[in-house]
Design a protein around this motif. Structure first.
Motif, PDB file in Angstrom:
ATOM      1  N   UNK B 136     114.255  48.417  -5.220  1.00 52.41           N
ATOM      2  CA  UNK B 136     114.935  48.316  -4.465  1.00 52.41           C
ATOM      3  C   UNK B 136     114.335  50.058  -4.767  1.00 52.41           C
ATOM      4  N   UNK B 137     113.869  50.645  -6.000  1.00 54.78           N
ATOM      5  CA  UNK B 137     113.570  51.942  -6.005  1.00 54.78           C
ATOM      6  C   UNK B 137     111.711  51.829  -5.215  1.00 54.78           C
ATOM      7  N   UNK B 138     110.897  50.958  -5.120  1.00 50.18           N
ATOM      8  CA  UNK B 138     109.771  50.289  -4.421  1.00 50.18           C
ATOM      9  C   UNK B 138     110.076  51.086  -2.944  1.00 50.18           C
ATOM     10  N   UNK B 139     111.283  49.987  -2.604  1.00 53.18           N
ATOM     11  CA  UNK B 139     111.229  50.455  -0.986  1.00 53.18           C
ATOM     12  C   UNK B 139     112.051  51.581  -0.999  1.00 53.18           C
ATOM     13  N   UNK B 140     112.732  52.497  -1.565  1.00 55.27           N
ATOM     14  CA  UNK B 140     113.214  53.368  -0.306  1.00 55.27           C
ATOM     15  C   UNK B 140     111.913  54.678  -0.718  1.00 55.27           C
ATOM     16  N   UNK B 141     111.384  54.557  -2.289  1.00 55.17           N
ATOM     17  CA  UNK B 141     110.456  55.476  -1.995  1.00 55.17           C
ATOM     18  C   UNK B 141     108.948  55.064  -0.839  1.00 55.17           C
ATOM     19  N   UNK B 142     109.092  53.434  -0.829  1.00 57.62           N
ATOM     20  CA  UNK B 142     108.063  53.631   0.339  1.00 57.62           C
ATOM     21  C   UNK B 142     108.519  54.287   1.387  1.00 57.62           C
ATOM     22  N   UNK B 143     109.960  53.556   1.801  1.00 58.34           N
ATOM     23  CA  UNK B 143     110.445  54.446   2.597  1.00 58.34           C
ATOM     24  C   UNK B 143     110.114  55.813   2.900  1.00 58.34           C
ATOM     25  N   UNK B 144     110.211  56.371   1.855  1.00 52.12           N
ATOM     26  CA  UNK B 144     110.628  58.152   1.777  1.00 52.12           C
ATOM     27  C   UNK B 144     108.624  58.327   1.961  1.00 52.12           C
ATOM     28  N   UNK B 145     107.559  57.557   1.713  1.00 50.49           N
ATOM     29  CA  UNK B 145     106.361  58.088   2.092  1.00 50.49           C
ATOM     30  C   UNK B 145     105.887  57.618   2.729  1.00 50.49           C
ATOM     31  N   UNK B 146     107.127  56.673   3.614  1.00 51.26           N
ATOM     32  CA  UNK B 146     106.163  56.908   5.303  1.00 51.26           C
ATOM     33  C   UNK B 146     106.701  57.541   5.537  1.00 51.26           C
ATOM     34  N   UNK B 147     107.948  58.749   4.811  1.00 53.12           N
ATOM     35  CA  UNK B 147     107.573  59.366   6.099  1.00 53.12           C
ATOM     36  C   UNK B 147     107.244  60.722   5.926  1.00 53.12           C
ATOM     37  N   UNK B 148     107.070  60.480   4.813  1.00 50.73           N
ATOM     38  CA  UNK B 148     105.682  62.298   3.975  1.00 50.73           C
ATOM     39  C   UNK B 148     104.387  61.208   3.434  1.00 50.73           C
ATOM     40  N   UNK B 149     103.471  60.853   4.428  1.00 49.58           N
ATOM     41  CA  UNK B 149     101.988  59.851   3.980  1.00 49.58           C
ATOM     42  C   UNK B 149     101.546  60.884   3.094  1.00 49.58           C
ATOM     43  N   UNK B 150     101.863  62.725   3.059  1.00 48.16           N
ATOM     44  CA  UNK B 150     100.705  63.402   2.194  1.00 48.16           C
ATOM     45  C   UNK B 150     101.211  62.738   0.537  1.00 48.16           C
ATOM     46  N   UNK B 151     102.461  62.276   0.917  1.00 44.43           N
ATOM     47  CA  UNK B 151     102.820  62.348  -0.710  1.00 44.43           C
ATOM     48  C   UNK B 151     102.192  60.245  -1.812  1.00 44.43           C
ATOM     49  N   UNK B 152     101.859  60.199  -0.272  1.00 48.10           N
ATOM     50  CA  UNK B 152     100.550  58.970  -1.165  1.00 48.10           C
ATOM     51  C   UNK B 152      99.504  59.262  -1.996  1.00 48.10           C
ATOM     52  N   UNK B 153      99.176  58.861  -2.792  1.00 51.08           N
ATOM     53  CA  UNK B 153      97.924  59.464  -3.371  1.00 51.08           C
ATOM     54  C   UNK B 153      96.961  59.006  -2.838  1.00 51.08           C
ATOM     55  N   UNK B 154      95.526  59.831  -2.142  1.00 53.49           N
ATOM     56  CA  UNK B 154      94.902  58.516  -1.581  1.00 53.49           C
ATOM     57  C   UNK B 154      93.893  58.524  -2.188  1.00 53.49           C
ATOM     58  N   UNK B 155      93.297  59.264  -3.578  1.00 53.68           N
ATOM     59  CA  UNK B 155      92.055  59.834  -4.293  1.00 53.68           C
ATOM     60  C   UNK B 155      92.820  57.183  -5.056  1.00 53.68           C
ATOM     61  N   UNK B 156      93.950  57.773  -5.572  1.00 48.61           N
ATOM     62  CA  UNK B 156      94.500  56.122  -5.902  1.00 48.61           C
ATOM     63  C   UNK B 156      93.669  55.196  -5.395  1.00 48.61           C
ATOM     64  N   UNK B 157      94.553  55.071  -4.386  1.00 44.72           N
ATOM     65  CA  UNK B 157      94.172  53.749  -3.353  1.00 44.72           C
ATOM     66  C   UNK B 157      92.523  53.171  -3.674  1.00 44.72           C
ATOM     67  N   UNK B 158      92.174  54.559  -2.610  1.00 41.89           N
ATOM     68  CA  UNK B 158      90.808  53.883  -3.001  1.00 41.89           C
ATOM     69  C   UNK B 158      90.176  53.751  -4.158  1.00 41.89           C
ATOM     70  N   UNK B 159      90.621  54.294  -4.889  1.00 38.14           N
ATOM     71  CA  UNK B 159      89.949  53.699  -7.111  1.00 38.14           C
ATOM     72  C   UNK B 159      90.623  51.618  -6.716  1.00 38.14           C
ATOM     73  N   UNK B 160      91.895  51.956  -6.126  1.00 37.95           N
ATOM     74  CA  UNK B 160      92.481  50.542  -6.650  1.00 37.95           C
ATOM     75  C   UNK B 160      91.820  49.462  -5.309  1.00 37.95           C
TER      76      UNK B 160
END
Lengths: 259, 373
Positions: B136-160
Motif C-alpha cells: 500500500x505504501x509503495x502504491x501510494x508513494x508511486x501515485x504521489x511521485x507520478x504527480x511530482x516526478x521531481x521527487x524521484x531520484x534520477x541519479x539513483x535510478x540511473x545507478x540502479x
C-alpha cells in the motif's frame, strides 16, 4: 625523533617489544621509529588523537598487518616470523578485545567464550562450559550467558569481548578502545575490571584508547602517537605526562584543549 | 603484579599439574593452568570423591581454569581448601565469586503444539500485514511521485539501471546462448525421428520468447539484483539509516524503493529481449551445425513467431521485474536485528522472487489462454 616527553624505562621482563616500527601507505607515512617495551603485569596504554595510527599499531602488534619496517616480539617470540605450531601456540597465549566486541552473532555469549577453549584445549565439554561461565562471571555477565550478541548493549558486548579474549587465561591481553562510546559509569566499571584482572590474575594489558579518564585511571605507562609528528611524542607515566608534559600536543591532550 | 601471573615463560609454570589422594585429603601441585589442568581434569575429579580437605600448598601457579577445577573438586563434599599462597588464594577467591554469580534464568518451557501452531499463524499474519502495508505504501508513494516526478531520484535510478541492467548483460548473453544451444540439441533428437528438424527454430523460438526468455531473465534479476537490493536495504535497516531517513522527513519508500522498482521494470524487457536474441543465435548456430542454412532458419522464425508472442513475453517481464524488486526491497526494509538479518533478507528475496515469478507466470499463462493470445 627524541622529544623531552619520551622517558624510556628499562623493562626487565618484557612481554611486548617493538623496535623501530614504521607503517606507511603509498604517499602517506602513518608513523615511523616507534619503539617501546611492555613489562609483565603492566597496564600499558597506547594513546593519541583520531587518525594517528593507534589501532593500526595494535594490528601490527597482534600480527594482523606487516609493518613497513621494524621488529615485534610478543612473549619473546617473533609473531610474524613464526609459522605452524609455534604461531598457533603463540596465538593461544594472548587475547584481543576488538573495538566492537567482534562477537560471533550466531552464537550465545557462552558459546563465544567456549570457542577458543574448544580449539586450543582438551577440556571435557562440561568443564569447558564451566570455565566459560567463570569467564563470563569475571566480567559480570553470568546472567547473560545464554543471550545472543544482538540482544545485549554495547558495554556488555565489550565485556563479553574481554571474557572471550580471556578464555584461555592468556598472560597478555590487547584491548582496542575498551571504553569508547560507553557511559561514564559503564566505562568506569570496565576500568575497574581491567585493574582487578591485572592485580588478581597478573594479566598484562596493552590498551588502545583516547579516553583521558581511563588512561589516568588504569595506565601504568603509556606512549602517545601524533599524526603530525608521524610517530611517538611521549612515553612514560600518564600522570607525570599530565603534570609535566612539555610537547604542545601532549599538554593539549591532557588538558583537553583544542589544537 | 602477583606471583600467579608468572606463567608459561617461567620454570614455575612448566611444572606439570599433579594431584594425589591421602585419606580425606586431596593434594594438588604444580601449575594448575589452562595448559596443564585439562590433562588431569577427569582423573582429579574422580579422585576428589569423598575428599574433605584440598591442599594447594604445592600449587605454583593457578589461573582461572585451574581454579575451576579446584572449586569443582571441592564442591561435592564442600571440602575445605587450605595451604594456598596469597596469590593463588586471590585467584581462587575471584573465581569463586565469578562462579557463584547468578546464572541465567531457565528458558520457559516450549509451547504445546496448539500454542506453537497459533504462534506460527499469528507470526504469518503479522508478516502478511507488513507485506500488505508495504504494498500500500509503495502504491501510494508511486501515485504521489507520478504527480511530482521531481521527487524521484534520477541519479539513483540511473545507478540502479546500470547495476541491474548493463552489468547483467554479459551473464544474460551467456545464459541465453547456452539455453538456445541446449534446447536446439535436445529437441533435435526427437524431431529427427519424425523428420521434423526444420521445426526446431519455431519450437525453440516460441519457447524462448513466450516463456523461457522472461523466466530466465527473472531468475537472473532475482539472483543478482533482488538479493543485492535486500542486502543493501537490510544493512541500512540494521544500521538505523532507514530510521534516520524517516526522522529527517524523507520517505524511505520514495527514496529507496521507487527508483529500484522503476529500474527493475525498465531493465527486465531489455534483459528478456537480450536473452531471446542470444537464445535464437545459439539455436541458429546449432542448426547450422546440423546442416540447415541460416536463411532457412530465419524464414522459419519469420513464419512462426508473431509480434504478439514477443510483446506478451516482454510485457509480463515488466511485472516480473516489479515483483522481484518489490520483494527484495521489502525483505531489506523488514530485516530484523543482528548480523544474520541481512543474510536472511537476501535469502528470502531470492526465494520469494523466484517463487512469485513462477506463480505470476502461471497466472499469465491462464490469462493468455483465456484471451487466446
Amino acid at each position: 625523533m627524541e622529544t623531552p616527553d619520551i622517558h624510556r624505562t628499562a623493562v626487565a621482563d618484557p612481554v611486548v617489544e617493538a623496535e623501530g616500527l614504521a607503517m606507511a601507505f603509498p604517499g602517506n607515512t602513518l608513523f615511523r621509529d616507534v619503539s617501546f617495551q611492555v613489562g609483565r603485569g603492566e597496564v600499558f596504554v597506547i594513546l593519541g588523537g583520531s587518525g594517528c595510527g593507534k589501532s593500526t599499531l595494535l594490528k601490527l602488534l597482534i600480527g594482523l598487518h606487516q609493518p613497513t619496517a621494524g621488529q615485534i616480539r610478543i612473549l619473546g617470540e617473533d609473531l610474524l616470523g613464526a609459522g605452524g605450531r609455534t604461531r598457533r601456540d603463540l596465538l593461544s597465549r594472548f587475547g584481543v578485545m576488538w573495538q566492537s566486541g567482534a562477537l560471533f552473532g550466531s552464537m550465545t555469549l557462552l558459546e563465544n567464550v567456549m570457542l577458543p577453549l574448544e580449539e586450543h584445549t582438551r577440556l571435557p565439554p562440561a568443564a569447558r562450559e564451566e570455565v566459560a561461565r567463570l569467564k563470563l562471571g569475571l566480567v559480570g555477565l553470568s546472567e547473560a550467558a545464554d543471550r545472543l550478541p544482538a540482544e545485549i548493549s554495547g558495554g556488555m558486548a565489550k565485556r563479553a569481548g574481554i571474557a572471550r579474549a580471556m578464555a584461555l587465561d592468556p598472560p597478555l591481553l590487547f584491548l582496542d578502545e575498551p571504553s569508547a562510546g560507553l557511559d561514564p559509569i559503564t566505562s568506569a566499571g570496565l576500568d575497574r575490571l581491567i585493574q582487578d584482572l591485572a592485580r588478581d590474575l597478573g594479566t598484562t594489558f596493552v590498551v588502545v584508547t583516547h579516553e583521558l579518564q581511563s588512561i589516568l585511571a588504569i595506565g601504568d605507562r603509556c606512549i602517545m602517537l601524533d599524526k603530525q609528528a608521524q610517530g611517538m611524542i611521549a612515553e612514560g607515566d600518564p600522570r607525570e605526562l599530565r603534570d609535566h608534559g612539555t610537547h604542545p600536543t601532549v599538554r593539549a591532550f591532557f588538558r583537553r584543549e583544542a589544537a | 603484579m602477583s606471583e600467579a601471573a608468572v606463567r608459561e615463560a617461567t620454570p614455575l609454570a612448566t611444572a606439570e599439574a599433579r594431584f594425589e589422594r591421602e585419606g580425606d585429603l586431596l593434594r594438588f601441585g604444580g601449575a594448575l593452568t589452562t595448559r596443564q589442568a585439562p590433562r588431569i581434569w577427569a582423573a582429579a575429579l574422580r579422585a576428589a570423591k569423598g575428599a574433605r580437605r584440598i591442599d594447594l600448598a604445592s600449587v605454583t601457579v593457578l589461573d582461572t581454569t585451574g581454579a575451576t577445577l579446584v572449586l569443582h573438586a571441592a564442591a561435592p563434599e564442600d571440602a575445605v581448601v587450605e595451604g594456598a599462597s596469597a596469590p593463588v588464594a586471590a585467584v581462587l577467591e575471584r573465581a569463586r565469586a565469578a562462579l557463584s554469580a547468578p546464572r541465567p534464568r531457565a528458558a520457559p518451557p516450549p509451547l504445546p503444539v496448539v500454542g506453537r501452531v497459533g504462534a506460527w499463524g499469528v507470526a504469518g499474519l503479522r508478516r502478511a500485514r507488513a507485506g500488505i502495508g508495504f504494498l500500500g505504501e509503495t502504491a501510494a508513494m508511486a501515485a504521489a511521485v507520478l504527480g511530482h516526478p521531481r521527487r524521484l531520484r534520477f541519479a539513483d535510478l540511473l545507478r540502479h539501471l546500470d547495476e541491474a541492467g548493463l552489468r547483467a548483460f554479459p551473464l544474460t548473453v551467456l545464459l541465453g546462448t547456452l539455453i538456445g544451444v541446449i534446447l536446439a540439441f535436445q529437441s533435435s533428437i526427437p524431431m529427427r525421428m519424425f523428420g521434423a528438424e526444420i521445426y526446431i527454430p519455431p519450437l525453440v523460438g516460441i519457447s524462448l520468447i513466450r516463456e523461457l526468455g522472461p523466466l530466465i531473465a527473472a531468475v537472473i534479476l532475482s539472483g543478482r539484483t533482488g538479493s543485492a537490493f535486500a542486502a543493501e536495504l537490510g544493512t541500512m535497516t540494521v544500521n538505523e539509516e532507514v530510521d534516520a531517513l524517516r526522522i529527517m522527513g524523507v520517505e524511505p519508500v520514495a527514496m529507496l524503493v521507487l527508483p529500484r522498482l522503476l529500474a527493475a521494470a525498465l531493465v527486465m524487457p531489455v534483459l528478456t529481449l537480450l536473452m531471446n536474441l542470444s537464445g535464437l543465435l545459439g539455436m541458429t548456430a546449432v542448426m547450422y551445425g546440423l546442416g540447415f542454412p541460416t536463411p532457412l532458419v530465419v524464414t522459419q522464425l519469420e513464419q512462426w513467431l508473431t509480434l504478439g508472442s514477443l510483446l506478451g513475453g516482454l510485457g509480463k517481464s515488466v511485472f516480473f521485474g516489479i515483483v522481484i524488486a518489490g520483494i527484495g526491497c521489502r525483505a531489506g526494509l523488514l530485516a530484523g536485528r543482528g548480523p544474520r538479518a541481512v543474510g536472511d533478507a537476501a535469502t528470502s528475496a531470492v526465494v520469494g522472487g523466484i517463487v512469485s515469478t513462477v506463480v505470476l507466470d502461471g497466472l499469465f499463462a491462464i490469462l493468455f489462454f483465456r484471451l487466446n493470445w
